[in-house]
Design a protein around this motif. Sequence first.
Motif, short mmCIF file in Angstrom:
data_model
loop_
_atom_site.label_atom_id
_atom_site.label_comp_id
_atom_site.label_asym_id
_atom_site.label_seq_id
_atom_site.Cartn_x
_atom_site.Cartn_y
_atom_site.Cartn_z
N GLY A 41 -17.50 8.49 16.11
CA GLY A 41 -16.53 7.69 15.37
C GLY A 41 -15.90 8.44 14.21
N TYR A 42 -14.80 7.95 13.76
CA TYR A 42 -14.07 8.56 12.66
C TYR A 42 -13.24 7.50 11.95
CZ TYR A 42 -10.17 8.21 15.89
OH TYR A 42 -9.23 7.72 16.76
N ILE A 43 -12.73 7.86 10.81
CA ILE A 43 -11.75 7.05 10.09
C ILE A 43 -10.54 7.95 9.92
CG2 ILE A 43 -11.20 5.82 7.98
CD1 ILE A 43 -14.25 5.38 7.63
N ARG A 44 -9.38 7.48 10.38
CA ARG A 44 -8.14 8.24 10.24
C ARG A 44 -7.26 7.52 9.22
NH1 ARG A 44 -5.48 8.77 15.51
NH2 ARG A 44 -6.83 10.57 15.72
N ILE A 45 -6.79 8.27 8.24
CA ILE A 45 -5.91 7.73 7.20
C ILE A 45 -4.62 8.52 7.27
CG2 ILE A 45 -5.62 7.23 4.75
CD1 ILE A 45 -8.71 7.61 4.49
N ALA A 46 -3.51 7.79 7.40
CA ALA A 46 -2.20 8.45 7.47
C ALA A 46 -1.24 7.80 6.48
CB ALA A 46 -1.63 8.35 8.87
N LYS A 47 -0.42 8.61 5.85
CA LYS A 47 0.64 8.11 4.98
C LYS A 47 1.78 7.67 5.87
CE LYS A 47 2.72 7.73 0.90
NZ LYS A 47 2.75 6.36 0.46
N VAL A 48 2.31 6.48 5.63
CA VAL A 48 3.39 5.96 6.45
C VAL A 48 4.57 5.56 5.57
CG1 VAL A 48 1.90 5.16 8.32
CG2 VAL A 48 2.41 3.62 6.43
N ASN A 49 5.73 5.56 6.18
CA ASN A 49 6.95 5.10 5.52
C ASN A 49 7.04 3.60 5.78
OD1 ASN A 49 9.66 4.32 5.10
ND2 ASN A 49 10.34 6.42 5.39
N LEU A 50 7.02 2.81 4.72
CA LEU A 50 6.93 1.36 4.88
C LEU A 50 8.11 0.73 5.61
CD1 LEU A 50 5.39 0.20 1.48
CD2 LEU A 50 4.26 0.63 3.66
N VAL A 51 9.31 1.23 5.40
CA VAL A 51 10.45 0.61 6.07
C VAL A 51 11.06 1.49 7.14
CG1 VAL A 51 11.04 -0.93 4.17
CG2 VAL A 51 12.10 1.30 4.28
N ILE B 258 5.37 -0.79 11.21
CA ILE B 258 4.71 -0.66 9.91
C ILE B 258 5.23 -1.75 8.97
CG2 ILE B 258 4.40 0.82 7.89
CD1 ILE B 258 2.89 1.80 10.39
N LEU B 259 6.53 -1.96 8.98
CA LEU B 259 7.10 -2.99 8.12
C LEU B 259 6.54 -4.37 8.47
CD1 LEU B 259 9.03 -3.65 5.84
CD2 LEU B 259 10.83 -3.94 7.54
N LYS B 260 6.38 -4.65 9.75
CA LYS B 260 5.79 -5.92 10.16
C LYS B 260 4.35 -6.03 9.68
CE LYS B 260 8.77 -6.67 14.15
NZ LYS B 260 8.89 -6.62 15.60
N MET B 261 3.61 -4.93 9.70
CA MET B 261 2.24 -4.94 9.20
C MET B 261 2.22 -5.23 7.70
SD MET B 261 0.63 -1.71 11.29
CE MET B 261 -0.99 -1.83 10.53
N VAL B 262 3.15 -4.65 6.97
CA VAL B 262 3.23 -4.90 5.53
C VAL B 262 3.54 -6.36 5.28
CG1 VAL B 262 4.50 -4.39 3.40
CG2 VAL B 262 3.90 -2.54 4.96
N MET B 263 4.52 -6.89 6.00
CA MET B 263 4.89 -8.30 5.82
C MET B 263 3.75 -9.23 6.20
SD MET B 263 8.83 -8.59 6.94
CE MET B 263 10.07 -7.50 6.37
N THR B 264 3.01 -8.87 7.24
CA THR B 264 1.85 -9.66 7.63
C THR B 264 0.79 -9.60 6.53
OG1 THR B 264 2.27 -9.30 9.98
CG2 THR B 264 0.02 -9.92 9.37
N ALA B 265 0.59 -8.42 5.97
CA ALA B 265 -0.38 -8.27 4.88
C ALA B 265 0.04 -9.09 3.66
CB ALA B 265 -0.54 -6.81 4.51
N ILE B 266 1.33 -9.15 3.40
CA ILE B 266 1.84 -9.94 2.28
C ILE B 266 1.65 -11.42 2.59
CG2 ILE B 266 3.94 -10.65 1.03
CD1 ILE B 266 4.89 -7.69 1.46
N GLY C 201 11.87 -10.63 1.03
CA GLY C 201 13.33 -10.56 1.01
C GLY C 201 13.83 -9.16 0.70
N VAL C 202 13.19 -8.50 -0.25
CA VAL C 202 13.55 -7.12 -0.60
C VAL C 202 13.30 -6.20 0.59
CG1 VAL C 202 12.88 -5.13 -2.02
CG2 VAL C 202 13.24 -7.37 -3.09
N LEU C 203 12.15 -6.34 1.24
CA LEU C 203 11.82 -5.49 2.38
C LEU C 203 12.79 -5.70 3.53
CD1 LEU C 203 7.93 -5.79 2.37
CD2 LEU C 203 9.29 -3.82 1.67
#
Length: 155
Positions: free
Chosen positions: A66-76, A81-89, A146-148
């Motif tokens: 097993g591993y943990i992968r961390i990646a930097k993503v562009n939110l919009v 990814i944007l849908k994940m952010v909105m879901t998290a919000i 709304g901003v996103l």
Amino acid sequence: MEAQNVSDIIEKYLKEIINKNEHVEIRRAEIAQQFNVVPSQINYVIKTRFTIQNGYLVQSKRGGSGYIRIAKVNLVGDDQILKMVMTAIGDSVSEHDAFAVIQSLYADELLTRREANLILAALDKETLQLNDRKLENNLRARILVGVLNRLRFED
């Protein structure tokens, strides 16, 4: 010199690797051993410092290899990814998490400093002053989504 706690040191270490390689794959136990902490400390750092609101996508695979992968993503930049952010919000977002999203957008150069500061002013607790935390967090979420959406359809 200001003393850093171990969580800050681990976060800095992981971010340095991500900045060089776009992502990092770690084994929790190995990183814990490297920093002489318990594995739950690594979980804490990942869960609090590497959230989707902060612009990071975390994936994990359990088991012996097993591993943990961390990646930097562009939110919009990516609709998923944007849908994940909105879901998290969701329907409610704290001031802290909303500010993290705006900071990530600024870091990704999707907002100018002035734009980020204007949005932060609109999301600020002192601006909203509703004396009802739940209602305040609901309104903050609606403004942020709304901003996103506006940024998403701007291109």
